[in-house]
Motif scaffolding. Structure first.
Motif, PDB file in Angstrom:
ATOM      1  N   ARG A  70      14.623  35.135  29.334  1.00  0.00           N
ATOM      2  CA  ARG A  70      13.386  35.116  28.541  1.00  0.00           C
ATOM      3  C   ARG A  70      12.225  34.570  29.355  1.00  0.00           C
ATOM      4  O   ARG A  70      11.079  35.002  29.203  1.00  0.00           O
ATOM      5  CB  ARG A  70      13.603  34.257  27.284  1.00  0.00           C
ATOM      6  CG  ARG A  70      12.417  34.250  26.348  1.00  0.00           C
ATOM      7  CD  ARG A  70      12.740  33.603  25.011  1.00  0.00           C
ATOM      8  NE  ARG A  70      13.253  32.257  25.141  1.00  0.00           N
ATOM      9  CZ  ARG A  70      14.468  31.864  24.797  1.00  0.00           C
ATOM     10  NH1 ARG A  70      15.330  32.734  24.313  1.00  0.00           N
ATOM     11  NH2 ARG A  70      14.840  30.596  24.939  1.00  0.00           N
ATOM     12  N   GLU A  71      12.500  33.632  30.245  1.00  0.00           N
ATOM     13  CA  GLU A  71      11.444  32.996  31.019  1.00  0.00           C
ATOM     14  C   GLU A  71      11.311  33.561  32.434  1.00  0.00           C
ATOM     15  O   GLU A  71      10.473  33.101  33.212  1.00  0.00           O
ATOM     16  CB  GLU A  71      11.726  31.497  31.088  1.00  0.00           C
ATOM     17  CG  GLU A  71      11.764  30.844  29.708  1.00  0.00           C
ATOM     18  CD  GLU A  71      12.320  29.428  29.751  1.00  0.00           C
ATOM     19  OE1 GLU A  71      12.604  28.952  30.878  1.00  0.00           O
ATOM     20  OE2 GLU A  71      12.457  28.803  28.684  1.00  0.00           O
ATOM     21  N   ARG A  99      10.175  35.759  35.479  1.00  0.00           N
ATOM     22  CA  ARG A  99       8.958  36.518  35.788  1.00  0.00           C
ATOM     23  C   ARG A  99       9.250  37.783  36.585  1.00  0.00           C
ATOM     24  O   ARG A  99       8.397  38.662  36.676  1.00  0.00           O
ATOM     25  CB  ARG A  99       7.984  35.638  36.569  1.00  0.00           C
ATOM     26  CG  ARG A  99       7.473  34.442  35.756  1.00  0.00           C
ATOM     27  CD  ARG A  99       6.452  33.651  36.551  1.00  0.00           C
ATOM     28  NE  ARG A  99       5.927  32.533  35.776  1.00  0.00           N
ATOM     29  CZ  ARG A  99       5.004  31.695  36.224  1.00  0.00           C
ATOM     30  NH1 ARG A  99       4.508  31.846  37.463  1.00  0.00           N
ATOM     31  NH2 ARG A  99       4.584  30.703  35.454  1.00  0.00           N
TER      32      ARG A  99
END
Length: 576
Positions: free
Chosen positions: A507-508, A510
């Motif tokens: 989810r985090e 990049r």
């Protein structure tokens, strides 16, 4: 056929008609008689119409068992069980009921188990008047527990015990004792606790003569109403639910020779001691005395109902003979079909299963996810390990739309997680998958198998925690498999795989993680990773060409900057 594609993971697939498959079929048929549709609805039992545990697969039966002659008369039943279970003399046992106000010490059940292990196995034998020796399903439903007879009714303890009658598929009598301030009291199955309906004619006041188990209710869902949260019935089977859930998969105290030539042995609980809780207690304690041809055992369950109903299980085993294939903390579930393997046509429901995958955290902290299957032939898989951290059957999809079954509500079936409290040493988690053609049968089994046989004359302790809830309780900052989908590829010789990942690690992120894929045979193509905005995660897609092989083992994981950030997804593809 044996496939060893990675150290520590062994896959075995039995040929049709082989001894192992025949054995598993017998075991399945014997312990999974046809269950009624109402049994799968998971609704509450109204005045004992049919116990909530009536879809339990144990029923005290096994392919090699000797027929139990279940008795007729409270005195005969008490005599047999008191002499062989409780160690009383025949004269004392036949004097009346087992003595009340006996002292119950912490090692009471252990001593009984240890003493029994030194003697030959004797199955309880008593005789029942007709028709109680061979009740039909309709007749069994006509034996109704009287709600007003519940143990601790009106005492405002926040707990009640309701008894389950002997009969129909549940043909092994069970002694049930209440422990209050260190003193024991034996419960009796007769007309004061049960009413007998019109389908059973000329029932005496002593009917139904014995118990097959019990269930416990507590303040699970609301603060002003009691709801069932755990039930013990049939061999050594038990099941539980967390808040807002419905009964699904089962657990057992012990498994012996499951899916092995020679027949499976089904240990059973001879007796239970239920400790009376204090007012507003957060837990209830239950002791069980296990017995079978090969082993005895003393079990202690500390059960805490809640959003997740948690149990602390302490098991002491005393083998009578060498146990070469024993399963510790066995779980039994059902997988009919789902997106990972859709073998059923013309059914409107997207998925039908109590559990969709086996999750394992091995001794190295590696997380494994193995989607379950309903194979064409019996299959076993062994996940070799040392100092196992945990394993369990998981129901990850909690959306009604994933099942579309208003009655069964598979979206509300619990996940069950086993976490050893002590070191279990070397061994492996064994997964057994049995073919079924109807969802009324449980066909999935998993347990921990120690690497060395258990020897007679010795004592073995296994302690573990169980969680019956919505998810695996082990908190993790990585990512996990949300869904596995398998279907046809554009190339008719290939199979398309789509695996979705979600969780903090993706989810985090990049940048796109790297998908690392390995197979034991065949060839893969078109491997890709793309963002999945609906999940705030990633979707991995690839195609498999089995190149004429019968079986392919697959392994997939996600890595970021060279670090593993996901579960290891495992899948066994077999030729249709």
């Amino acid at each position: 056929m044996v496939s060893t594609w990675k150290p520590g993971v062994l896959g075995i697939r039995f040929a049709p008609g082989g001894a192992a498959e025949q054995l598993a079929g017998l075991a399945l048929q014997e312990r999974q008689p046809a269950r009624t549709r109402v049994a799968r609805q998971g609704g509450s039992d109204v005045s004992g119409t049919i116990p909530q545990m009536n879809d339990d697969p144990g029923m005290g039966r096994g392919p090699n068992r000797r027929r139990v002659l279940i008795g007729a008369g409270a005195y005969a039943l008490v005599a047999a069980l008191a002499e062989h279970v409780l160690g009383l003399s025949e004269a004392a046992a036949q004097s009346a009921t087992p003595p009340a106000d006996e002292t119950f010490a912490a090692d009471h059940v252990r001593k009984l188990a240890e003493e029994m292990a030194a003697r030959e196995f004797v199955r309880p034998r008593v005789e029942l008047p007709e028709p109680f020796g061979a009740l039909s399903a309709e007749q069994y439903r006509d034996i109704r527990f009287r709600p007003e007879a519940a143990v601790w009714r009106g005492e405002n303890l926040g707990y009640e015990v309701q008894l389950l009658a002997l009969g129909w598929l549940y043909d092994t009598p069970v002694e049930i004792w209440i422990v209050d301030a260190g003193k024991t009291r034996s419960l009796k199955a007769d007309s004061t606790s049960f009413s007998i309906g019109p389908s059973i004619e000329k029932a005496t006041d002593a009917a139904p003569f014995a118990f097959s188990g019990f269930r416990v209710s507590g303040l699970l869902n609301t603060a002003d109403a009691l709801s069932d949260f755990v039930s013990f019935q049939g061999a050594s089977y038990f099941k539980a639910v967390g808040r807002g859930q419905q009964y699904g998969l089962s657990a057992r105290a012990l498994a012996i020779n499951t899916a092995r030539p020679g027949g499976e042995e089904f240990p059973f609980f001879r007796a239970f001691w239920i400790e009376k809780p204090s007012a507003a207690a957060t837990e209830i304690v239950i002791h069980g005395l296990l017995d079978s041809e090969s082993v005895t055992g003393a079990y202690r369950f500390v059960i805490r109902p809640g959003r997740s109903t948690d149990m602390e299980v302490d098991a002491l085993l005393f083998p009578r003979r060498e146990l070469t294939h024993v399963g510790i903390a066995p779980l039994t579930s059902m997988y009919f079909y789902g997106p990972a393997q859709r073998r059923v046509d013309r059914d409107y429901r997207p998925a039908v299963h109590n559990s969709e995958g086996l999750a394992v955290i091995n001794g190295h902290g590696e997380r494994l996810w193995r989607p379950l299957s309903n194979p064409k032939m019996l299959q076993t898989s062994a996940f070799v390990d040392k100092d196992l951290k945990g394993f369990g059957f998981v129901q990850r999809n909690r959306n009604f739309a994933g099942y579309e079954d208003i009655e069964a509500r598979y979206d509300k079936r619990p996940t069950v997680w086993i976490e050893p409290s002590t070191s279990w040493g070397d061994g492996y988690v064994e997964l057994i998958e049995i073919p079924i053609s109807e969802e009324i049968h449980d066909n999935i089994v998993a347990y921990w198998k120690p690497s060395k046989p258990l020897q007679p004359g010795k004592k073995y302790r296994y302690a573990y925690r169980m969680s019956w809830g919505d998810e695996v309780p082990a908190v993790w900052s990585g990512s996990w498999v949300v869904k596995t989908q398998v279907g046809a590829a554009k190339n008719p010789d290939s199979t398309q795989f789509v695996i979705d990942f979600a969780g903090p690690a993706v989810r985090e992120a990049r940048e796109l993680p790297l998908a690392e894929l390995a197979v034991t045979s065949g060839a893969t193509s078109n491997l890709s990773v793309q963002r999945h905005p609906e999940l705030q995660g990633y979707r991995v897609k690839f195609e498999l060409n089995a190149a004429g092989t019968e079986l392919v083992e697959l392994r997939l994981c996600l890595k970021l900057a060279g670090q593993l950030i996901s579960e290891n997804w495992l899948y066994r593809w077999t030729k249709a």
